[in-house]
Design a protein around this motif. Structure first.
Motif, PDB file in Angstrom:
ATOM      1  N   VAL A  40       0.851  -1.201   0.000  1.00  0.00           N
ATOM      2  CA  VAL A  40       0.000   0.000   0.000  1.00  0.00           C
ATOM      3  C   VAL A  40       0.886   1.250   0.000  1.00  0.00           C
ATOM      4  N   ARG A  41       1.887   1.260   0.864  1.00  0.00           N
ATOM      5  CA  ARG A  41       2.798   2.408   0.900  1.00  0.00           C
ATOM      6  C   ARG A  41       3.539   2.572  -0.427  1.00  0.00           C
ATOM      7  N   THR A  42       3.904   1.443  -1.032  1.00  0.00           N
ATOM      8  CA  THR A  42       4.607   1.500  -2.319  1.00  0.00           C
ATOM      9  C   THR A  42       3.699   2.058  -3.405  1.00  0.00           C
ATOM     10  N   ALA A  43       2.441   1.608  -3.420  1.00  0.00           N
ATOM     11  CA  ALA A  43       1.502   2.080  -4.443  1.00  0.00           C
ATOM     12  C   ALA A  43       1.217   3.568  -4.291  1.00  0.00           C
ATOM     13  N   VAL A  44       1.067   4.030  -3.040  1.00  0.00           N
ATOM     14  CA  VAL A  44       0.809   5.450  -2.803  1.00  0.00           C
ATOM     15  C   VAL A  44       2.031   6.292  -3.183  1.00  0.00           C
ATOM     16  N   SER A  45       3.222   5.790  -2.876  1.00  0.00           N
ATOM     17  CA  SER A  45       4.454   6.536  -3.197  1.00  0.00           C
ATOM     18  C   SER A  45       4.673   6.656  -4.701  1.00  0.00           C
ATOM     19  N   LYS A  46       4.090   5.720  -5.476  1.00  0.00           N
ATOM     20  CA  LYS A  46       4.211   5.780  -6.938  1.00  0.00           C
ATOM     21  C   LYS A  46       3.184   6.705  -7.567  1.00  0.00           C
ATOM     22  N   GLY A  47       2.335   7.304  -6.742  1.00  0.00           N
ATOM     23  CA  GLY A  47       1.394   8.285  -7.260  1.00  0.00           C
ATOM     24  C   GLY A  47      -0.027   7.805  -7.416  1.00  0.00           C
ATOM     25  N   LEU A  48      -0.326   6.557  -7.068  1.00  0.00           N
ATOM     26  CA  LEU A  48      -1.705   6.061  -7.173  1.00  0.00           C
ATOM     27  C   LEU A  48      -2.563   6.700  -6.079  1.00  0.00           C
ATOM     28  N   SER A  49      -3.776   7.045  -6.436  1.00  0.00           N
ATOM     29  CA  SER A  49      -4.678   7.649  -5.459  1.00  0.00           C
ATOM     30  C   SER A  49      -5.112   6.607  -4.440  1.00  0.00           C
ATOM     31  N   LYS A  50      -5.496   7.099  -3.263  1.00  0.00           N
ATOM     32  CA  LYS A  50      -5.961   6.188  -2.220  1.00  0.00           C
ATOM     33  C   LYS A  50      -7.208   5.420  -2.656  1.00  0.00           C
ATOM     34  N   HIS A  51      -8.037   6.050  -3.468  1.00  0.00           N
ATOM     35  CA  HIS A  51      -9.253   5.402  -3.964  1.00  0.00           C
ATOM     36  C   HIS A  51      -8.913   4.186  -4.817  1.00  0.00           C
ATOM     37  N   ILE A  52      -7.946   4.352  -5.723  1.00  0.00           N
ATOM     38  CA  ILE A  52      -7.544   3.244  -6.599  1.00  0.00           C
ATOM     39  C   ILE A  52      -6.873   2.135  -5.801  1.00  0.00           C
ATOM     40  N   VAL A  53      -6.011   2.512  -4.862  1.00  0.00           N
ATOM     41  CA  VAL A  53      -5.337   1.518  -4.026  1.00  0.00           C
ATOM     42  C   VAL A  53      -6.348   0.721  -3.214  1.00  0.00           C
ATOM     43  N   LEU A  54      -7.358   1.430  -2.700  1.00  0.00           N
ATOM     44  CA  LEU A  54      -8.370   0.766  -1.879  1.00  0.00           C
ATOM     45  C   LEU A  54      -9.162  -0.259  -2.678  1.00  0.00           C
ATOM     46  N   TYR A  55      -9.692   0.162  -3.824  1.00  0.00           N
ATOM     47  CA  TYR A  55     -10.613  -0.703  -4.553  1.00  0.00           C
ATOM     48  C   TYR A  55      -9.916  -1.711  -5.462  1.00  0.00           C
ATOM     49  N   ARG A  56      -8.717  -1.428  -5.906  1.00  0.00           N
ATOM     50  CA  ARG A  56      -8.030  -2.363  -6.802  1.00  0.00           C
ATOM     51  C   ARG A  56      -7.137  -3.362  -6.069  1.00  0.00           C
ATOM     52  N   HIS A  57      -6.662  -2.970  -4.885  1.00  0.00           N
ATOM     53  CA  HIS A  57      -5.689  -3.817  -4.196  1.00  0.00           C
ATOM     54  C   HIS A  57      -6.141  -4.215  -2.790  1.00  0.00           C
ATOM     55  N   MET A  58      -6.403  -3.236  -1.941  1.00  0.00           N
ATOM     56  CA  MET A  58      -6.707  -3.531  -0.539  1.00  0.00           C
ATOM     57  C   MET A  58      -7.996  -4.351  -0.389  1.00  0.00           C
ATOM     58  N   LEU A  59      -9.048  -3.948  -1.101  1.00  0.00           N
ATOM     59  CA  LEU A  59     -10.337  -4.629  -0.947  1.00  0.00           C
ATOM     60  C   LEU A  59     -10.256  -6.082  -1.388  1.00  0.00           C
TER      61      LEU A  59
END
Length: 314
Positions: free
Chosen positions: A212-231
């Motif tokens: 999650v930290r890696t995805a956010v540091s690469k510029g992905l929005s929290k919304h995309i990280v949440l629904y594409r990866h975390m969920l």
């Protein structure tokens, strides 16, 4: 393939143990079904004749072997109370209970996932704390108490339906759904609270993961990280919980059917207990155990499909 075989063998062994325990428990309970059928004034000769007819004069292992053999061939015996085949009785009540369970499951999955996600996003805020309080309130309320509240509010006060006036599907599909939505809500709400809280906790735990930290540091929005990866990752343990919730749904349905006067398997179970209808009672217990074990088996298969990394060690 080995995974599926092990799960199938576990399913069969569980059902066998349930059948043994159910048969032994109900046959060791003090009381004579023949005496209950004929009454207290029955003669010893009449009791002996009925014992022979019902097979009660045989030893318990012989009775169990005969009952299990008949069960495997689809013959569940004859109800002592209704004098009808047990399979016929269960078959006539099963669609009603199945409809109630499916409506409850649909409500659980369609409500708990968005509520869990929203609660995880709002954690620590006033809205998040309010949602947590409502969730704990729903968890602490038994389904039958919610059913009584719904009867009073929506039945007696608002007149959305007539309490005790069950409408069958064949009579009126719209009336059936209108009547059944409130029992389904009473069954679903405590489970929605548990499932949404479980999903919220899983999402909070995922939020601290390295990916999650890696995805956010690469510029992905929290919304995309949440629904594409975390969920996706958080739903994996949620699938395990869904299998266990089936047992809660069916156990809750037994009391809810009594509260709302629904002619389903739950009311049939209560009636068989009160009348000591052992052939019907034993078959119902095995039937309910089969549904619960089958639901957990399906949840394990879905879990395996959702995360191929899960493997059973040889």
């Amino acid at each position: 393939m080995k995974f599926y075989l092990k799960k199938l063998l576990t399913l069969l062994l569980t059902l066998l143990l349930v059948s043994v325990m159910a048969f032994a428990a109900f046959n060791l309970i003090p009381g004579d079904p023949a005496q209950l059928i004929l009454g207290t004034q029955a003669t010893p000769e009449a009791l002996a004749e009925l014992h022979q007819k019902l097979g009660l004069d045989k030893s318990m292992p012989e009775r169990y072997a005969g009952w299990l053999l008949g069960l495997l061939h689809g013959n569940m015996g004859t109800s002592l109370q209704y004098s009808r085949p047990v399979s016929e009785l269960i078959g006539s009540r099963l669609p009603v209970t199945a409809a109630l369970a499916l409506m409850a499951l649909l409500l659980i999955f369609t409500v708990s996932v968005p509520v869990g996600v929203f609660s995880a996003q709002k954690r620590g805020s006033t809205v998040g704390r309010l949602l947590d309080s409502v969730t704990m309130l729903n968890i602490s309320m038994p389904g039958f108490f919610l059913g009584i509240l719904f009867l009073w509010i929506f039945g007696l006060v608002l007149h959305f339906f007539s309490p005790g006036g069950y409408v069958g599907w064949q009579e009126s599909p719209a009336g059936f759904l209108r009547y059944m939505i409130f029992p389904a809500l009473a069954v679903a709400l405590p489970n929605i609270a548990v499932a949404s809280k479980f999903l919220r906790s899983a999402l909070v735990e995922e939020s601290g993961a390295d990916y999650v930290r890696t995805a956010v540091s690469k510029g992905l929005s929290k919304h995309i990280v949440l629904y594409r990866h975390m969920l996706k990752n958080a739903l994996i343990p949620f699938l395990t919980l869904s299998g266990m919730m089936v047992a809660e749904i069916f156990s809750g349905s037994i009391l809810i059917e009594q509260v709302f006067g629904i002619p389903g398997v739950g009311r049939l179970l209560i009636s068989s207990i009160l009348s000591r209808d052992f052939p019907l009672l034993e078959s119902l217990v095995v039937y309910l155990a089969f549904l619960v074990v089958l639901a957990n088996f399906a949840a394990d298969l879905l879990l395996q499909a959702a995360d191929p990394r899960i493997r059973v060690k040889p």
